[in-house]
Design a protein around this motif. Sequence first.
Motif, short mmCIF file in Angstrom:
data_model
loop_
_atom_site.label_atom_id
_atom_site.label_comp_id
_atom_site.label_asym_id
_atom_site.label_seq_id
_atom_site.Cartn_x
_atom_site.Cartn_y
_atom_site.Cartn_z
N GLY A 1 5.96 -2.89 -3.41
CA GLY A 1 5.31 -3.92 -2.29
C GLY A 1 6.10 -5.21 -2.45
O GLY A 1 5.81 -5.99 -1.53
N ASN B 1 -1.88 -7.72 -7.91
CA ASN B 1 -0.39 -8.22 -7.18
C ASN B 1 0.51 -7.77 -7.95
O ASN B 1 1.72 -6.76 -7.53
CB ASN B 1 -0.30 -9.69 -7.06
CG ASN B 1 -0.92 -10.33 -5.94
OD1 ASN B 1 -1.06 -9.75 -5.07
ND2 ASN B 1 -1.12 -11.68 -6.27
N ASN C 1 0.81 -3.76 -7.20
CA ASN C 1 1.31 -3.67 -5.86
C ASN C 1 3.04 -3.94 -6.06
O ASN C 1 3.56 -3.16 -5.25
CB ASN C 1 0.91 -4.46 -4.88
CG ASN C 1 -0.56 -4.10 -4.37
OD1 ASN C 1 -0.62 -2.97 -3.95
ND2 ASN C 1 -1.62 -4.98 -4.25
N ASN D 1 9.05 -7.86 -1.64
CA ASN D 1 9.97 -8.19 -1.05
C ASN D 1 10.92 -9.08 -1.69
O ASN D 1 10.65 -10.17 -1.86
CB ASN D 1 9.66 -8.56 0.44
CG ASN D 1 10.83 -8.80 1.41
OD1 ASN D 1 12.00 -9.24 1.03
ND2 ASN D 1 10.65 -8.52 2.61
N THR E 1 7.49 -12.09 -0.89
CA THR E 1 5.93 -11.66 -0.63
C THR E 1 5.62 -10.43 -1.08
O THR E 1 6.64 -9.43 -1.40
CB THR E 1 5.93 -11.71 0.99
OG1 THR E 1 6.81 -10.77 1.49
CG2 THR E 1 6.07 -12.99 1.48
N ILE E 2 4.37 -9.98 -1.28
CA ILE E 2 3.95 -8.79 -1.82
C ILE E 2 3.01 -8.20 -0.86
O ILE E 2 1.83 -8.76 -0.39
CB ILE E 2 3.31 -9.13 -3.17
CG1 ILE E 2 4.23 -9.52 -4.14
CG2 ILE E 2 2.77 -7.75 -3.49
CD1 ILE E 2 3.35 -9.89 -5.38
N THR E 3 3.31 -6.86 -0.62
CA THR E 3 2.37 -6.14 0.47
C THR E 3 1.45 -5.35 -0.39
O THR E 3 1.83 -4.69 -1.34
CB THR E 3 3.35 -5.15 1.29
OG1 THR E 3 4.27 -5.70 1.82
CG2 THR E 3 2.59 -4.18 1.98
N ASP E 4 0.10 -5.27 0.02
CA ASP E 4 -1.01 -4.90 -0.51
C ASP E 4 -0.94 -3.21 -0.25
O ASP E 4 -1.80 -2.44 0.51
CB ASP E 4 -2.22 -5.42 -0.05
CG ASP E 4 -3.45 -4.91 -1.19
OD1 ASP E 4 -3.21 -4.22 -2.02
OD2 ASP E 4 -4.36 -5.66 -1.11
N ILE E 5 -0.13 -2.70 -0.86
CA ILE E 5 -0.03 -1.02 -0.94
C ILE E 5 -1.21 -0.29 -1.43
O ILE E 5 -1.60 0.66 -0.69
CB ILE E 5 1.30 -0.69 -1.81
CG1 ILE E 5 2.65 -1.06 -1.12
CG2 ILE E 5 1.43 0.86 -1.87
CD1 ILE E 5 3.54 -0.67 -2.07
#
Length: 878
Positions: free
Chosen positions: A428, A420, A423, A430, A435-439
């Motif tokens: 990733g 996490n 990312n 926001n 929230t964290i995007t799984d880049i």
Amino acid sequence: MAKLPSKLPGRKFQVSNTNPASAGHTALRAMLCLGVGLTALSAVAAPALAQESETEDTRTMQTVTITATKREQTLQDVPIAVSVVDEATIERAAIVDLNDLQSIIPSLRVGQLQSSANTNFVIRGFGNGANNAGIEPSVGVFIDGVYRSRSAAQISDLPNIERVEVLRGPQSTLFGKNASAGVISVVTKKPQYELGGVVDATLSNENGYRANGYVTGPLAENLAGAVGVTYNKRDGYVDDIGTGTETNERNRWGIRGDLIFEPNVNTTFRLLGDYDNIDELCCAAGNVINGPTGGIIQAIGGTLVPEDPYSYRVAYNLPSTNKVDNGGVSLQGDFDFSGMRLTSITAYRISNLETNQDSDFTGANLLGENSNKTDIDTFTQEIRLTSTDGDRLDWMVGGFYFDETVEIENALLFGDDYRNYANALAGGLNPATGTITDILAGLESALGLPVGTTFAQEGQGFRDDAGQDNTAWSLFGTVDYRLTDRLTATVGLNYTEDKKDAYNNIAASDVLSSLDLVAIGFAQALGGVGVDATDPAQVGAFAAAFPTEFAAIQAAVQDPASNPLLALQPLQFLPPFLGFPNVVEDGRTKDSSTTYTLRLAYDVNDNLNTYVSYATGFKATSWNLSRDSRPFARDFISGSPVTNPPSSPIRDAGLALPNLTSGTRYAGPEDSAVFEVGLKGVYSTVAFNLAYFDQTIEGFQSNVFTGTGFALANAGKQSNKGVEFDVSWNPINDLQLVVAGSVQDPVYDEFPNSASGDLSGQTPAGIPEVATSTAATYFFDVGSWDAYVRGDWQYESPVDHFDSAADQALIGEQKEVSTFNASSGFTNENGLGVTLWIRNIFNDEYITTAFPAVAQAGSIMGYPSAPRSYGVTVRKTF
């Protein structure tokens, strides 16, 4: 134990030396006696405790002798820069271990880093040896003549210290093990033929308990023994709100046995055996600067105490454990012959260290393990032959042999929060929603790898197996020749040879760090024009047909604006490691050096001595036995294999690995030299010492933390010049005032390739221009009790934390020390004593060592100074 003097100079003194020619000198020395160990005196006749006369009410004043020069001499007679801390000072100043010595010796600095065993001794601004077992200390530590090769073996509490001698500047002709910056020599009490001993117990804040016991006495007609034990326990003064534990605690004990056997008047054997254990939670680093990654830590559920290191609160996800076992045995034999003495010291020692630390220093589980297991076995043999009845000529010759094995097992593994975090670092996160995007999943998918389980996984990282075998030997000696009754010339020589066989093999399992993102981008770009990058024929044909387009692709894949994959390069913390020895690097070094001392000493009169000296020192190559060990640039020139890399031995041998970069495998030898002029005076109520020094080290072995590892490199030349002084003054009866200090001007004369860029001409971080230690002690009587009250002040002028201008600008503040301590003691004629003490009375706050936070760009961590401590010690001497 002698009673404390109820009165100091001002009463009558009895001069026991009846030689008229020396009576005046002896009387002047006797009048110097202002109480042994009230402070450390540098290269000047130290004060001594008054001894109760058995036949008269007057007291005979003794002078302190030292043995750092391998023969007993008074400090007044020794023309070298040396400080002495004796048993009385240790008791009165509440000095618990070697770390506390710096409060009374301004030229000595002791820094405890991330574990109990990572302690660094620095003299005149020179010193290293912590954080890498392959690095020998520049400051040598000897205990009863036995060399302690690493800091883990140097920090033990000793129950029966007689004195500590600190020699400044390179030492080579008096010690077989060459020391390029200085020597700390600890001397313990020898067994006695009369039953005696001491027990003491200390209660202190933070639930501190400390106990020492020492007993000595006869075992047979020619045999005496002694046993000493020590126990030291204290709660931690730092609250870890993440794990619910208290860290920076004390939990250590030790036992030491000592035998003296004297079969005849000309022969003495001393057998020593000791074992000590440390099992502590230590050492907490507080958040000094909370950079942009602090928000990410909190976003992934981690906690931290931002920018409040003096709250003594931290938030970690695992306690930092430290376990150290030390032990050893030594046999010293002294044999007196006609006009000379033969001394042999044989020793074998072990030091075992186990640590596991939360090295990201946050509540997020970024690094789930940073463990270290180091085993060190050391054998030493020293032989000396010393003259004992020279008229105009004194001499000493000796030989020294050293054999040591170092074995290291390390692990540095990611925790379950690391993906996490990676990312979020990759963009990733926001900020609005948290929230964290799984880049990383997108990259895994694009490469055809299992999605979600390939990159930045818990348990990935490094497992390290390293070590070295080190053998060294030397021949050394000195000659003192009295040219006249007042002028003495000294010549000393040392020849040293040192061999090391080192190895380092790391298994790297960080898949993301093994990717060549430039090569991947190159393959993707060629695939976009229908060229298979794995087919050299297709690549060559395309390059020949479209040279302009091919050159554009080569440039684009190395430009972050054109190759978005390069944004992931900062996450490649643990790239594949090239182990050694290999076909290019043999892992061996052999060094040799001849060092020397030249000195003239002159007794101006019975009160005033002066000397001028020039001495050189040497320290052999130190290997980089860490994950930061990388091939030298001469063996490997970094470059992408898709962009026509230059030829190099590593690549030509087929040893090149993705993302392998150049660095250092070892730091070459240190060569030191010092020019020194000293003046020492002893008068009825004043003693002083003044010394000017100009000291340089060529190739100083610098080991700097960079945020993800340590950069080991040779500074081209580092120098320090300045003045050291101390004055001991008895202005009125029963009062002694002492001030000691140094004013210095350190500089990197040449250091073009440091981890922080070209530092040539800059002032090294961490070395204060002014450092002083001031003490006042007043003696008085309370009924039948001899009493004293003592206060001391330690001051260091402001100094930068970092050589790096960017890191120093980030932290902003400098380190400045202004610490006050006090104590008061009472002793009666029955040997019962009580001491009340308090250290850091006014809670002086400063960061002892600051460093970039691990993998957290823009954040700074630091070890805060210890808060106020206080306690009471009860002692019984019998």
